[in-house]
Design an enzyme around this catalytic site. Sequence first.
Site, PDB file in Angstrom:
ATOM      1  N   ASP A 257      22.813  22.061  55.062  1.00  0.00           N
ATOM      2  CA  ASP A 257      23.150  23.232  55.879  1.00  0.00           C
ATOM      3  C   ASP A 257      23.131  24.506  55.029  1.00  0.00           C
ATOM      4  O   ASP A 257      23.895  24.637  54.068  1.00  0.00           O
ATOM      5  CB  ASP A 257      24.547  22.990  56.483  1.00  0.00           C
ATOM      6  CG  ASP A 257      24.866  23.930  57.624  1.00  0.00           C
ATOM      7  OD1 ASP A 257      24.075  24.860  57.869  1.00  0.00           O
ATOM      8  OD2 ASP A 257      25.919  23.725  58.273  1.00  0.00           O
ATOM      9  N   ASP A 320      24.237  27.242  66.438  1.00  0.00           N
ATOM     10  CA  ASP A 320      25.086  26.141  66.908  1.00  0.00           C
ATOM     11  C   ASP A 320      25.222  26.152  68.426  1.00  0.00           C
ATOM     12  O   ASP A 320      25.608  27.169  69.015  1.00  0.00           O
ATOM     13  CB  ASP A 320      26.487  26.255  66.298  1.00  0.00           C
ATOM     14  CG  ASP A 320      26.459  26.054  64.791  1.00  0.00           C
ATOM     15  OD1 ASP A 320      25.368  26.051  64.201  1.00  0.00           O
ATOM     16  OD2 ASP A 320      27.543  25.906  64.211  1.00  0.00           O
TER      17      ASP A 320
HETATM   18  C1  GLA Z   1      27.080  25.149  60.681  1.00  0.00           C
HETATM   19  C2  GLA Z   1      26.206  24.079  61.342  1.00  0.00           C
HETATM   20  C3  GLA Z   1      27.078  23.180  62.198  1.00  0.00           C
HETATM   21  C4  GLA Z   1      28.176  22.557  61.365  1.00  0.00           C
HETATM   22  C5  GLA Z   1      28.980  23.630  60.653  1.00  0.00           C
HETATM   23  C6  GLA Z   1      29.936  23.042  59.639  1.00  0.00           C
HETATM   24  O1  GLA Z   1      27.623  26.030  61.611  1.00  0.00           O
HETATM   25  O2  GLA Z   1      25.190  24.660  62.092  1.00  0.00           O
HETATM   26  O3  GLA Z   1      26.295  22.175  62.809  1.00  0.00           O
HETATM   27  O4  GLA Z   1      27.606  21.672  60.443  1.00  0.00           O
HETATM   28  O5  GLA Z   1      28.128  24.534  59.948  1.00  0.00           O
HETATM   29  O6  GLA Z   1      30.667  24.020  58.967  1.00  0.00           O
END
Ligand code: GLA
Length: 519
Positions: A257, A320
């Site tokens: 990520d 997200d």
């Molecule tokens: C980002 C990702 C999410 C999750 C969060 C965790 O926002 O896109 O899917 O993994 O980080 O902090």
Amino acid sequence: MKLRLSRRVVTLFLLASLGVTGLAMQPERYLLTPKPGPAPKINGPTVYGARPARPFLYRIPCTGSRPMRFSAEGLPASLRLDAQTGIISGKTPDKPGEFTIVLKASNSHGRSRKTFKIVAGDTLALTPPMGWNDWYTHYDRVTDRVIRQAADAMISSGMADFGYQYVNIDDCWMVKPGSSDTELGGEPRDPGGAIRANRRFPDMRSLTAYIHGKGLKAGIYTSPGPLTCARFTGSYQHEEMDARTFAEWGFDFLKYDWCSYGKIAPDKSLASLQAPYRQMGDILKGLPRDIVFNLCQYGMGDVWKWGAEIGGHCWRTTGDLGLEKSTRLPGFYSIGFKNAANFEYAKPGSWNDPDYILIGHVGNASRIQDPPKLTSLTADEQYSYMSMWALMAAPLFFSGHMGYLDDFTLNILCNAEVIEVDQDPLGKQARVIRRTEEEFVLAKPMADGSLALGLFNLSESGRRMKVSFADLHLKGSYRARDVWRQRDSGQVAGAYSATVRPHGVSFVRLFPENQKSGR
Ligand code: GLA
């Protein structure tokens, strides 16, 4: 008899008596998926990629009452099958090649068989990965116990019998630098530089062994930046070491990520966007363990155009889903529309990832809710969500609470014919046939020559929808099969039309009339 009516039912009744129509009239959570029978039925994909000479693990997904006896014809000598559990384990053959196996299951009600091809080669995730991820339920409260319970529930709920297999830890398993919470704070790395889990994860090796013992697989998360998105320790400047640690711990899936990497990247050029992912992709290829590589950088630099080339197996195409604002439509639609536009880039081993299936009982990022809150999506919206993800050949990761699985949620997640569309070995993502304010239509060519078709009604009232065969590049006559109800719904020629509920879907599979199918 004491009659107990929920406030919602009473409200709906009152609205109905007033003649109010539209979304307020949504029926309660009606079930479409037929319950699997007691006789065995082997589900899951027909192809499976693994790299030569690496540890191999696959639990045959099979519904039907236990005890059951499993066997397999043509299993390579380096693999063994546990006849009671249906778990295949061992080592992928040393030489690249295709191994066609016949999987068999029998119990006192009957038998089932399925041809299954193991492709020993460079490509993992020949079909979209399926499983569960803790993020939208547990956030920074995730623990070893929660993950073990999820693995237990994946088996006891029957989800594993439909092909769900990865149990994935998201952010927040590492140390949080500067945290005064004794469970989360501390030294992020040992004196040799190896990453440490926080105190909520006392023994990662024993955790993955527990998951593997059930025939399931384990996933982990990190960031190429110094900190993760939730400000826990990231892998910056420890990439190789961390990847080796993950492999030694026994993980099978890595979500990488972007998060704080923005501070490291010199600019927003394509080379800078790609660099950390290319680096990790190369590291993973050299490990003595198969690790599916999930790129999470929200679609920057059109990742769908290069994710496969740098070693990724799936890549988030959007921000997200849980943070996506609802407009007239819930957030999963806009995420779905964006993801759908990149349909040309999906292929076996390379999938567009529109984020998790956020249904059932979902958590709250900032506080524990006990019991967790049930999704506010209507029944029809949930059928649409799952249909869209299956048509888009999306990775299928449920992210609701595994401890509160109810019949309706399981009916959405566990429909073998819906999942079959997602897991089709041809690996095509549905083409967008139409997108207007009121209608969205997706069509996915399948390996057997059939066409999976989804007609999504985006409007607030029931609607007659029609798609011409010319738009679908079809000729002649087809047998339509209602995918959710798992039953044939008649012969069609010239066009397919259906009446579709508000925010609902008509999900069918069209089989050429001259084609024999097992159904
Ligand atoms: C980002 C990702 C999410 C999750 C969060 C965790 O926002 O896109 O899917 O993994 O980080 O902090």
